[in-house]
Scaffold this active site. Sequence first.
Site, PDB file in Angstrom:
ATOM      1  N   THR A   1       0.860  -1.186   0.000  1.00  0.00           N
ATOM      2  CA  THR A   1       0.000   0.000   0.000  1.00  0.00           C
ATOM      3  C   THR A   1       0.896   1.235   0.000  1.00  0.00           C
ATOM      4  OG1 THR A   1      -0.033   0.075   2.398  1.00  0.00           O
ATOM      5  CG2 THR A   1      -1.784  -1.186   1.365  1.00  0.00           C
TER       6      THR A   1
ATOM      7  N   GLU B   1      -5.718  -4.139  -1.223  1.00  0.00           N
ATOM      8  CA  GLU B   1      -6.130  -5.349  -0.505  1.00  0.00           C
ATOM      9  C   GLU B   1      -7.159  -6.187  -1.266  1.00  0.00           C
ATOM     10  OE1 GLU B   1      -5.817  -2.319   0.623  1.00  0.00           O
ATOM     11  OE2 GLU B   1      -4.886  -2.247   2.606  1.00  0.00           O
TER      12      GLU B   1
ATOM     13  N   LYS C   1     -15.868  16.443   9.409  1.00  0.00           N
ATOM     14  CA  LYS C   1     -16.844  16.371  10.499  1.00  0.00           C
ATOM     15  C   LYS C   1     -17.118  17.783  10.981  1.00  0.00           C
ATOM     16  CE  LYS C   1     -14.933  11.950  11.489  1.00  0.00           C
ATOM     17  NZ  LYS C   1     -13.612  11.967  10.884  1.00  0.00           N
TER      18      LYS C   1
ATOM     19  N   TRP D   1     -21.533  15.023   8.881  1.00  0.00           N
ATOM     20  CA  TRP D   1     -20.454  14.706   7.955  1.00  0.00           C
ATOM     21  C   TRP D   1     -20.662  15.399   6.625  1.00  0.00           C
ATOM     22  CZ3 TRP D   1     -19.914   8.628   8.166  1.00  0.00           C
ATOM     23  CH2 TRP D   1     -19.352   8.277   9.404  1.00  0.00           C
TER      24      TRP D   1
END
Length: 539
Positions: free
Chosen positions: A187, A332, A439, A444
Amino acid sequence: MSTPGLMMNRPLLISGILEHGAAQFGEQEIVSRETHGPLHRYTYADAAKRSRQLAHALAQLGLKAGSAVGSIAWNNHRHLEAYYAVSGSGMVMHTCNPRLHPQQLIYVINHAEDEVMLFDATFAPLVKGIAAHCPKVRAWVCLADAANTPAIEGVSVLNYEDLIATHSSDFDWPQLDENTGAALCYTSGTTGNPKGVLYSHRAIVLNATAGCMPDVLNLSTQETILPVVPMFHINAWCIPYAALVAGTKLVFPGPKLDGNSLYELMEAEQVTISAGVPTIWMGLIQHLEQNNLRFNHMKCTAVGGSAMPMALIAKFVDKYGVEVRHGWGMTETTAVATMSSLSRADRQKPAADQHAIVAKQGKAVSGIEIKIVDETGATLPRDGSAQGELMVRGQWIMERYFKAEQSALVDGWFPTGDIATIDALGTMQIRDRTKDVIKTGGEWISSIDLENAAVGHPAVAMAAVIGVKHPKWDERPLLFIVRKPGQNVEKDEILGFLTERVAKWWVPDDVVFLESLPVGGTGKVQKNDLRKEYGGVFS
Ligand code: ADP
């Protein structure tokens, strides 16, 4: 008691894909732009022969099943041969991202225990800087012939062509267990050290086969695919494997990923399908617009890695007649896990509605399941509005990171760190990454939605939004804009434009105009860099 099936149990192997491709579609072409010289052109049969030669050469260098071979390379024909030779031999193909910081590159090469490194001549300066710090690497092999292999001070460099030249083009691929590790990709490691994902043969073969399906990449012998998405990241979405499953002509762009070079190659090689991140497509579309060009062959472009703005989807479809497929996946997940594609019913809808469907990240590909959960892990409804962390499980999803002691799963599912909604028909939409969502006042704001809205302004080339600390609201959005060439749109106009498109409390507190956005090795905007520089405090 259930009855066992009475079928052969042949393992799913990467060498099987190569031999299938060579035997069934031996004359199919592979065209590759090289670091040096003209376009390289050969067939599947030629590629298979050279892969087998490389398999011999790796064995002669002393490598064994389980050894790791690294690559620092563009998308080109020698890299393809290595994909098959290394994994096919039971070794691990570790594709390194050349845009990693050299310290991280050293870290991943040592962590993977690479014994041979294959590199393109472009990266000779990089190799010079890191070679002394990679003690396990016993051979540095330049993916070139002798004439184009640079000398690197302090490093003994072999060249690929001499390495494989004397070897037989017959090779008995080992009959491995299909769960054997085949390829390794790390990653990006925006926080902490990169983490390795070790793909099995089984995962790659299943993904490559599923990737050919009509509503995924729609590969067949009729098509020509150009993967812009790099072979050094997430297996180029498994296109180098999927193409050989389906018999599709492959075109590799090498080091030239600018709009002009891609356009020329697409036209010259009659490319019908391409795949890459949105930033690449923005460059390509700008080139077409500035030069008043059209596509004569392109039918479909697959896009993923970050959200594809609706304005760009509309441009591809309405102006250039190119269908957009919008996929979601992560290191992944081997390659694509969900894909948007218009159903027959969708195709009856007005154009804007169709674009809105494609702007979502689509449905789980067969072999993959998705769900969303709240903070307690409880599954949220598939109603298109409840949003929670996206969880994924399936036949090509990672179970644990390379060398990790513990599973990465929660109740058998991989937690993605993405926030999403899923509707009643299974269509998933990424709302944000957990670390990017803004936030504010207990609510959100989706940075992706704001960016999409901003890119809809005709003078805006690129947009990014970050949350900036605010004494009263916790965080407030700050918008970064890169103007299109020759445009001088100002803050008030942008904010006015957004006010008409998003909730009032979503409108950013400020706009910063930049010449360019920091884009990382995989074509994504590096919001961490923006946060470091601009993430102070709003008063
Ligand atoms: P990194 O960006 O850390 O290198 P990956 O390349 O594995 O990691 O990127 C995976 C992430 O990219 C996903 O978790 C998701 O946040 C984002 N992503 C991938 N495809 C899309 C998409 N189509 N729309 C929005 N975000 C996406």
